[in-house]
Design a protein around this motif. Structure first.
Motif, PDB file in Angstrom:
ATOM      1  N   THR A 281       0.800  -1.235  -0.033  1.00 23.56           N
ATOM      2  CA  THR A 281       0.051   0.034   0.037  1.00 23.56           C
ATOM      3  C   THR A 281       0.712   1.437  -0.072  1.00 23.56           C
ATOM      4  N   SER A 282       1.976   1.270   0.861  1.00 19.61           N
ATOM      5  CA  SER A 282       2.902   2.483   0.726  1.00 19.61           C
ATOM      6  C   SER A 282       3.407   2.850  -0.682  1.00 19.61           C
ATOM      7  N   MET A 283       3.596   1.781  -1.655  1.00 17.45           N
ATOM      8  CA  MET A 283       4.222   2.146  -2.822  1.00 17.45           C
ATOM      9  C   MET A 283       3.064   2.015  -3.899  1.00 17.45           C
ATOM     10  N   CYS A 284       1.833   1.892  -3.501  1.00 16.13           N
ATOM     11  CA  CYS A 284       0.692   1.903  -4.469  1.00 16.13           C
ATOM     12  C   CYS A 284       0.328   3.287  -5.122  1.00 16.13           C
ATOM     13  N   PRO A 285       0.244   3.519  -6.227  1.00 20.86           N
ATOM     14  CA  PRO A 285      -0.099   4.709  -6.907  1.00 20.86           C
ATOM     15  C   PRO A 285      -1.479   5.196  -6.794  1.00 20.86           C
ATOM     16  N   THR A 376      -2.032  -1.789 -12.583  1.00 19.08           N
ATOM     17  CA  THR A 376      -1.299  -2.983 -12.583  1.00 19.08           C
ATOM     18  C   THR A 376       0.089  -2.846 -12.874  1.00 19.08           C
ATOM     19  N   CYS A 377       0.679  -1.971 -12.093  1.00 13.46           N
ATOM     20  CA  CYS A 377       2.201  -1.419 -12.117  1.00 13.46           C
ATOM     21  C   CYS A 377       2.912  -2.650 -11.505  1.00 13.46           C
ATOM     22  N   ARG A 378       2.352  -3.374 -10.483  1.00 13.91           N
ATOM     23  CA  ARG A 378       3.184  -4.250  -9.864  1.00 13.91           C
ATOM     24  C   ARG A 378       4.113  -3.794  -8.737  1.00 13.91           C
ATOM     25  N   ASN A 379       3.995  -2.433  -8.521  1.00 16.94           N
ATOM     26  CA  ASN A 379       4.684  -1.975  -7.371  1.00 16.94           C
ATOM     27  C   ASN A 379       4.301  -2.766  -6.123  1.00 16.94           C
ATOM     28  N   CYS A 380       3.144  -3.231  -5.935  1.00 18.60           N
ATOM     29  CA  CYS A 380       2.606  -3.800  -4.747  1.00 18.60           C
ATOM     30  C   CYS A 380       3.519  -5.244  -4.691  1.00 18.60           C
ATOM     31  N   GLU A 381       3.330  -5.988  -5.833  1.00 20.84           N
ATOM     32  CA  GLU A 381       4.048  -7.422  -5.759  1.00 20.84           C
ATOM     33  C   GLU A 381       5.534  -7.207  -5.706  1.00 20.84           C
ATOM     34  N   ASP A 382       6.138  -6.172  -6.177  1.00 17.85           N
ATOM     35  CA  ASP A 382       7.759  -6.012  -6.028  1.00 17.85           C
ATOM     36  C   ASP A 382       7.919  -6.147  -4.498  1.00 17.85           C
ATOM     37  N   GLN A 383       6.983  -5.236  -3.940  1.00 20.19           N
ATOM     38  CA  GLN A 383       7.629  -4.958  -2.437  1.00 20.19           C
ATOM     39  C   GLN A 383       7.154  -6.048  -1.472  1.00 20.19           C
ATOM     40  N   CYS A 384       6.334  -6.758  -1.783  1.00 20.26           N
ATOM     41  CA  CYS A 384       5.603  -7.862  -0.989  1.00 20.26           C
ATOM     42  C   CYS A 384       6.744  -8.804  -0.345  1.00 20.26           C
ATOM     43  N   PRO A 385       7.189  -8.959   0.934  1.00 25.80           N
ATOM     44  CA  PRO A 385       8.030  -9.919   1.542  1.00 25.80           C
ATOM     45  C   PRO A 385       7.614 -11.567   1.245  1.00 25.80           C
ATOM     46  N   VAL A 386       6.135 -11.761   1.042  1.00 27.22           N
ATOM     47  CA  VAL A 386       5.765 -13.081   1.204  1.00 27.22           C
ATOM     48  C   VAL A 386       5.365 -13.495  -0.115  1.00 27.22           C
ATOM     49  N   SER A 387       5.549 -12.708  -1.420  1.00 27.74           N
ATOM     50  CA  SER A 387       5.280 -13.075  -2.695  1.00 27.74           C
ATOM     51  C   SER A 387       4.023 -13.202  -2.829  1.00 27.74           C
ATOM     52  N   ASN A 388       3.131 -12.349  -2.316  1.00 26.05           N
ATOM     53  CA  ASN A 388       1.608 -12.257  -2.653  1.00 26.05           C
ATOM     54  C   ASN A 388       1.472 -11.455  -4.208  1.00 26.05           C
ATOM     55  N   GLU A 389       0.377 -12.038  -5.004  1.00 23.58           N
ATOM     56  CA  GLU A 389       0.320 -11.597  -6.149  1.00 23.58           C
ATOM     57  C   GLU A 389      -1.441 -10.809  -6.247  1.00 23.58           C
ATOM     58  N   HIS A 390      -1.092  -9.545  -6.353  1.00 23.02           N
ATOM     59  CA  HIS A 390      -2.010  -8.806  -6.254  1.00 23.02           C
ATOM     60  C   HIS A 390      -3.046  -8.574  -7.647  1.00 23.02           C
ATOM     61  N   VAL A 391      -2.217  -8.416  -8.540  1.00 25.43           N
ATOM     62  CA  VAL A 391      -2.764  -8.076 -10.095  1.00 25.43           C
ATOM     63  C   VAL A 391      -3.521  -9.093 -10.454  1.00 25.43           C
ATOM     64  N   GLN A 392      -3.066 -10.411 -10.673  1.00 20.94           N
ATOM     65  CA  GLN A 392      -3.984 -11.259 -11.298  1.00 20.94           C
ATOM     66  C   GLN A 392      -5.503 -11.400 -10.393  1.00 20.94           C
ATOM     67  N   LYS A 393      -5.453 -11.126  -9.561  1.00 24.83           N
ATOM     68  CA  LYS A 393      -6.660 -11.261  -8.497  1.00 24.83           C
ATOM     69  C   LYS A 393      -7.393 -10.105  -9.078  1.00 24.83           C
ATOM     70  N   ILE A 394      -7.041  -8.991  -9.580  1.00 25.77           N
ATOM     71  CA  ILE A 394      -7.816  -7.619  -9.695  1.00 25.77           C
ATOM     72  C   ILE A 394      -8.361  -8.028 -11.103  1.00 25.77           C
TER      73      ILE A 394
END
Length: 693
Positions: A281-285, A376-394
């Motif tokens: 969230t801290s990196m999400c545009p 779909t910038c993937r800033n969230c996925e790049d930062q996630c320490p546990v390898s969560n994938e947000h974009v595909q879900k959206i």
């Protein structure tokens, strides 16, 4: 007698805690199994490498050095101190017991040092969360509960250690620096009092461990288990590849995800792996610009909904446990409204109903505003320490809205119709796709029909063909390629839209039609190599088209230009005295790891001073155009491109450089909105390169 009672109590509470732990974990696995099975790539070596890097090496956590080092201390401190815990538990039955380890004094010292480091880490973590109030961290009691567990657990170790020194008449020791502090505190108490204090500390230690065992799988600390699984199951293919839908499967009546159980089991593991750290969230545009979307809250709401619905679909899987007093508050605005209405009519009985399980996934758990806010910038996925994938879900949620419900914003409908009819988002006559080359007088740009000799197909794309500003990028590129002696051709009016925006907006069916048509054209003209100025087309050609049969090498224009410079086939000689700041395209950078090629080009131009923005490379902020958002109006908060332009302007540049026509448009609009378009240019790197040739 007291000895046997103590031992029986130990066995009872330990057995109960282990039983509850097993039941809760079993319940979570049962809920995950509600999802659809997913075929994962078989590569054990690569998966173990992910465990080594992400779990053992804590690679993602150390992107933020402060919290990363703190977590490393928590992680390894809590693991290594378990040797001392085993020793302490045995001491409750065998006084004076010592583990049979070599150099026991140094073992004791190492345990005390670990305890001290963990206590310091707890203090620092508490400071960051509750005093400094780091924005990405939640400031609730529940969010920091683990600090209490860890802090008192460590304290119980040194308290019992100090009392033991009193009981066995030990002298203060450099090997027990922290225990010695409590030895001095309790020195002089009677033997009975010392034993009472010892067993208070001993039982405190045991109950904290067992209480944590019960607490762990029910809350965010479940990541300690599921993050390891998630890292192992992490997708091995490019992050630029979305899952596809098999439209020939006659049993499929719905497309996309409309219910929590429509997600795959791997996607549901993500939900329990989440540590709620807020890095995403801290990196999400979208979040930064005031949109409803927060990647962390998206995952949390999906997780809570899965737990609520799973407990109804698979009842009696979780027993009552003390951890339930820390029940996670459900963040469903709709559920809250329903609950209040139910209480008003049905009284206290309504509080027992599981409102969360009854909610519609789309519209009530996850709002449509959240679904359409993602770039779909993937800033969230790049930062996630546990390898969560947000974009595909959206994207899966968008697919359901578009393909199953037929519900989408008017701009989305218009974009689909225009691309379907004229193969471009504006609906401009498809026969005008080739008109841009008429504006070039000094270079001949052949179509594949007009020449048999070409090494590269230049895929111009809709932006490079129709958008007045982006056409200049195309024209600069063909002039540079011609100067270097590169043989290339274009498809001309036979070129179709790449389909990237279509796919990311949820219309998988139209995307697959476009992909098949494009691949058919590539095969027809025996295309072996493709160049494009569009990172979005580049990504889908390189990572997604192969699934549908594409066999060709795909290059972004910056890759080709950097190679030509390195080979000496083009030589920037004219001085361009400008201060440049370069904006990384998400689909070029985070999706495909192309960071150096554009910078090599810029640094090869005499006179250019390259200044990096604070957020650059992997951490670069999105321009706001990705995920099909180029064609949608931003109706919430600040426009994302304004925020990114402000970051660029903080470098005091003469020119903002990009390597993407979408980014160039957004940054150009940003300079206009800030009223600096006359002072600050916006150019593609190839346009800057051409100035120097």
């Amino acid at each position: 007698m007291l000895y046997y009672l103590n031992f029986i109590a130990f066995l009872v509470v330990t057995a109960y805690a282990l039983w509850v732990f097993y039941k809760v974990i079993h319940a979570r696995i049962t809920y995950i199994k509600l999802g659809k099975p997913e075929k994962l790539e078989k590569n054990t070596k690569a998966r173990l490498k992910n465990i080594l890097s992400l779990v053992i090496g804590q690679k993602k956590l150390l992107k933020d050095k402060k919290s990363g080092i703190m977590h490393v201390i928590f992680f390894y401190g809590a693991i290594l101190v378990q040797a001392g815990t085993i020793e302490l538990i045995i001491k409750g039955f065998v006084h004076g017991f010592e583990l049979p380890v070599p150099y026991y004094n140094f073992f004791t010292l190492s345990q005390e040092i670990l305890v001290g480091l963990v206590i310091l880490a707890v203090i620092y973590a508490t400071y960051r969360r509750y005093i400094e109030k780091l924005p990405r961290l939640q400031q609730t009691f529940r969010a920091g509960l683990v600090y209490w567990f860890l802090g008192f657990l460590m304290l119980s170790i040194v308290v019992t250690g100090g009392v033991e020194m009193v009981l066995f008449n030990e002298e203060p020791s450099v090997y027990k620096p922290l225990s010695t502090l409590f030895f001095w505190l309790f020195e002089g108490v009677s033997e009975t009092t010392a034993y009472v204090i010892f067993y208070i500390g001993w039982w405190s230690h045991l109950l904290i461990i067992l209480g944590y065992l019960i607490y762990l799988p029910q809350h965010k600390q479940a990541h300690e288990i599921f993050a390891i699984i998630n890292s192992y199951l992490k997708r091995l293919h490019s992050p630029g590849k979305l899952s596809s839908i098999d439209f020939e499967d006659e049993e499929q009546e719905e497309f996309g995800v409309g219910k929590i159980e429509d997600f795959t089991q791997k996607q549901l593991i993500d939900l329990y792996a989440c540590v709620e750290c807020g890095r995403c969230t801290s990196m999400c545009p979208a979040t930064a610009s005031g949109k409803t979307l927060s990647p962390r809250e998206l995952i949390i709401k999906l997780r809570d909904h899965l737990t609520d619905k799973g407990s109804v679909i698979a009842p009696n899987t979780v027993p009552w446990a003390p951890g339930n007093i820390f029940k996670t508050p459900r963040n469903y605005p709709i559920a809250t409204a329903r609950q209040e209405a139910a209480v008003a009519t049905d009284g206290a009985n309504a509080l027992e109903s599981n409102i969360g399980a009854e909610l519609n996934l789309i519209g009530e758990v996850i709002t449509e505003q959240e679904i359409w806010a993602c770039t779909t910038c993937r800033n969230c996925e790049d930062q996630c320490p546990v390898s969560n994938e947000h974009v595909q879900k959206i994207i899966d949620l968008r697919r359901y809205l578009v393909l199953t419900m037929g519900e989408m914003r008017p701009e989305v409908t218009r974009t689909f119709n225009n691309i379907e009819r004229q193969s471009n988002p504006w609906g401009i006559n498809r026969k005008e796709r080739i008109n841009w080359r008429d504006e070039i007088e000094d270079v001949k740009v052949p179509t594949v029909k007009e020449t048999d000799e070409f090494e590269y197909l230049l895929f111009v794309g809709s932006m490079g063909s129709f958008d007045n500003r982006s056409k200049k990028i195309t024209q600069s590129l063909v002039r540079v390629l011609s100067k270097a002696g590169i043989k290339f051709a274009i498809l001309g009016n036979d070129e179709k839209n790449s389909g990237d925006s279509v796919r990311r907006l949820g219309n998988e069916y139209l995307y697959q039609e476009l992909a098949i048509e494009n691949i058919s054209n590539f095969r027809k003209y025996d295309v072996k190599k493709i160049i494009t100025i569009d990172p979005h087309a580049y990504n889908t050609f390189k990572n997604e088209y192969p699934e549908f049969g594409l066999e060709a090498e795909v290059y972004h224009h910056t890759e080709i230009l950097a190679k030509l410079i390195e080979e000496g086939r083009i030589k920037p000689e004219k001085e361009v005295k400008e201060t440049i700041t370069y904006h990384d395209s998400c689909y070029l950078g985070r999706y495909n790891d192309i960071y150096d090629a554009p910078r090599l080009i810029l640094n090869s131009i005499p006179g250019i001073e390259l200044k990096e923005m604070e957020r650059n490379r992997q951490d670069a902020m999105c321009c706001g155009a990705g995920g099909g958002m180029m064609w949608l109006e931003e109706k919430e908060g600040t426009r994302i491109n304004i925020l990114r332009t402000e970051q660029a302007l903080s470098c005091n540049p003469d020119t903002i450089a990009t390597a993407c026509p979408y980014c160039l448009t957004m940054m150009s609009d940003g300079t206009k909105a800030k009223g600096v378009e006359e002072e600050v240019n916006t150019l593609d790197v190839v346009e800057l390169l051409e100035k120097s040739l």
